[in-house]
Design a protein around this motif. Structure first.
Motif, PDB file in Angstrom:
ATOM      1  N   PRO A 559      -1.284   0.034  -6.593  1.00 47.65           N
ATOM      2  CA  PRO A 559      -1.656  -0.760  -5.420  1.00 47.65           C
ATOM      3  C   PRO A 559      -1.093  -0.182  -4.117  1.00 47.65           C
ATOM      4  O   PRO A 559       0.031   0.310  -4.078  1.00 47.65           O
ATOM      5  N   LYS A 560      -1.902  -0.243  -3.064  1.00 45.33           N
ATOM      6  CA  LYS A 560      -1.486   0.182  -1.726  1.00 45.33           C
ATOM      7  C   LYS A 560      -1.922  -0.875  -0.726  1.00 45.33           C
ATOM      8  O   LYS A 560      -2.982  -1.498  -0.883  1.00 45.33           O
ATOM      9  N   CYS A 561      -1.127  -1.055   0.327  1.00 46.60           N
ATOM     10  CA  CYS A 561      -1.464  -2.029   1.344  1.00 46.60           C
ATOM     11  C   CYS A 561      -2.603  -1.516   2.219  1.00 46.60           C
ATOM     12  O   CYS A 561      -2.703  -0.302   2.484  1.00 46.60           O
ATOM     13  N   PRO A 562      -3.506  -2.395   2.678  1.00 47.83           N
ATOM     14  CA  PRO A 562      -4.572  -1.976   3.585  1.00 47.83           C
ATOM     15  C   PRO A 562      -4.003  -1.414   4.882  1.00 47.83           C
ATOM     16  O   PRO A 562      -2.828  -1.641   5.225  1.00 47.83           O
ATOM     17  N   VAL A 563      -4.835  -0.688   5.608  1.00 54.72           N
ATOM     18  CA  VAL A 563      -4.411  -0.119   6.893  1.00 54.72           C
ATOM     19  C   VAL A 563      -3.967  -1.244   7.828  1.00 54.72           C
ATOM     20  O   VAL A 563      -4.658  -2.252   7.995  1.00 54.72           O
TER      21      VAL A 563
END
Length: 568
Positions: A559-563
């Motif tokens: 998982p990665k955070c949105p811009v």
């Protein structure tokens, strides 16, 4: 391009068969076949050993170890030492409960050889659920072939008291649009089990084999129904004979023959069978790029599904004048040592490599022909680890298109799963023959071998020639539904050893698992490991991301955070 079609059949019964050239000692009801096929879209020409061969010739014909569909009819017999009027102490039965299979001989053993019928109900056991012939490039729904009928022949009724399942005959199927080399879209399915039971006990089935056979129908007065019967020898002993065979046919009936043909180019066959969960250990096959699924459907039954391309196999056939027999061959070939010259038969999974190598010196290292076949059979377990001897479930499938192969599961030696094969260097047209090897093994069995955890694992595959050189090959390393698929394609012969070594830890690559990678060569003549990750199902995690007063949760494998958002 395969240019010939033919089949050599060796029928092994319980008596001495004396052909023109030699006498061959044979074992009860063990049958062997050689299948050859053409990729030509029209009429196929049959390849057979020369008919007018000199009686003064000797040689070796290597045949497949699977039963022939024409002779392999369902059969039930009983054996006991009290049958002094029968060779091998065996008598034929029609059904359970009928003499001599009526329980009157308390020390006897029953043996059932059963051709499995198509399933006729949702609850029937030990039966063929379906077959499909389809293009390997197909992305559409795979249609099942339609059942046409069963061939004529003996049927054994189900016996609930002894656990004997219903047995029938070869089943015939129509695969719409899948035109074989004979211009037909018809296929025969042969699934066969062998089991034993003591008097008053239950049958246990451990031996299984199956074939999918393309055919076109042919008429002829010489063809007859498959059958089994007792007869008397010259000495007055009772023997069991199998009738209704023809060398060119996948099946026979009175006036009819299922003439063997080849699969359509690029085809795969998918066979699903309801079969007892007593079937365990390892399977071997003549197939390429197989997929295997074992699904429990009842407390005692599994649904076994095998899906693969047929294998293209080179034919080993040698015939030379007796005057040219070398001391080397005379010293190691069992037929010659037993005083049985002539062109004799040995099995592809039972011939010693040294014997084949001695005879191969008379072939210019060239196969006599090529043939295609789709078959699978039970085999013996491997050695080197108790993980390979688990009899509670199916552990794996080993398959190759080599002329000869070990005929058992791979052996675990020095940290690798090793498998030896043998073949000639050239095809009949002089081109170089390319070997194929597929190994399907349960993920849990692979982890058991190495004591691995549930973390992702990787593998290296190497092909080592008999002289110690490492060959280049294309390797396939994948995992699907709890099965590892490890393959080596494109290697050459004569007797290479294929080694598969599994890894876990820092060697693992982040590249996708479905990779085809050429095997590297190193300066010290050792195979460079191919670190292709074969992960288990990836685990997803959840993180919390914030942007001012707005909070979002993101769930993914990585998982990665949105811009514009930051991880909390």
């Amino acid at each position: 391009m395969i240019t010939n079609i033919g089949r050599y059949i060796s029928v092994m019964l319980a008596y001495q068969v004396k052909p023109k050239r030699s006498a061959i000692s044979l074992v009860i009801f063990s049958l062997s076949i050689f299948l050859m096929a053409s990729t030509s879209p029209a009429i196929a020409a049959q390849w057979m050993p020369p008919k007018n061969e000199s009686l003064d010739n000797a040689g070796l014909n290597i045949v497949e170890s699977f039963f022939n569909t024409g002779e392999s009819v369902s059969r039930l017999d009983v054996s006991d030492r009290s049958f002094t009027d029968a060779d091998n102490l065996v008598r034929l039965c029609k059904q359970m409960g009928e003499s001599p299979c009526d329980g009157t001989v308390k020390t006897a053993t029953y043996t059932a050889y059963e051709v499995l019928p198509p399933c006729s109900s949702e609850i029937q056991e030990w039966c063929i659920e379906g077959v499909s012939i389809y293009s390997a490039s197909s992305i559409s729904i795979i249609d099942q072939a339609k059942f046409i009928r069963n061939t004529n022949g003996p049927i054994i009724k189900k016996d609930s008291n002894s656990g004997l399942p219903q047995a029938g005959t070869i089943s015939l199927w129509n695969a719409e649009g899948q035109i074989n080399s004979g211009g037909a879209q018809t296929y025969a399915v042969y699934a066969y089990i062998i089991g034993n039971a003591p008097v008053g006990g239950k049958f246990t089935f451990k031996d299984f084999r199956a074939m999918v056979l393309p055919y076109s129908e042919k008429s002829g007065q010489s063809y007859s129904d498959g059958s089994v019967s007792e007869f008397k020898t010259a000495s007055g002993k009772t023997q069991i004979g199998i009738n209704g065979a023809s060398q060119e046919c996948a099946w026979t009936e009175k006036g009819k023959c299922g003439l063997m043909q080849d699969f359509p180019s690029g085809a795969r066959a998918k066979l699903s069978i309801r079969i007892g969960n007593s079937l365990s250990g390892w399977l071997m096959g003549r197939m390429t790029n197989p997929n295997l699924e074992v699904k429990p459907i009842s407390p005692s039954q599994n649904l076994l599904t095998v899906d693969s391309e047929p294998a293209e196999v080179p034919k080993f056939y040698v015939s030379i004048p007796n005057s040219k027999i070398t001391p080397e061959i005379a010293a190691i070939d069992p037929a010659l040592k037993d005083g049985r010259p002539g062109v004799h038969n040995q099995l592809a999974n039972g011939t010693q490599f040294e014997i084949a190598a001695a005879w191969a010196k008379f072939t210019d290292d060239k196969a006599a022909a090529l043939y295609t076949t789709w078959s699978i059979s039970t085999t013996t377990t491997g050695v080197g680890s108790n993980c390979l001897n688990d009899n509670s479930k199916l552990l794996g499938v080993v398959s190759t298109n080599s002329m000869l192969y070990e005929g058992k599961a791979p052996s675990f030696i020095d940290g690798s799963l090793n498998y030896k094969v043998f073949g000639m260097h050239y095809n009949p047209d002089g081109s170089i023959f390319k070997g194929k090897y597929d190994l399907l093994v349960r993920s849990e069995t692979a982890r058991c071998l190495y004591g691995f955890s549930d973390a992702p694992i990787s593998a290296s595959v190497s092909v080592t020639s008999s002289n110690g050189e490492i060959q280049a090959a294309t390797n396939v390393l994948t995992e699907k539904s709890g099965w590892l698929h490890l393959g080596a394609y494109g290697f050459t012969f004569s007797s290479p050893t294929i080694k598969v070594k599994l890894l876990q830890g820092s060697e693992i690559s982040d590249e996708p698992s479905n990779s085809n990678v050429p095997l590297a060569e190193t300066s010290n003549n050792e195979a460079a490991p191919i670190a292709v990750a074969i992960p288990k199902a990836a685990k997803k995690t959840t993180i919390t991301c914030v942007k001012g007063k707005v909070t979002k949760k993101v769930t993914a494998v990585m998982p990665k955070c949105p811009v514009g958002y930051k991880k909390k």
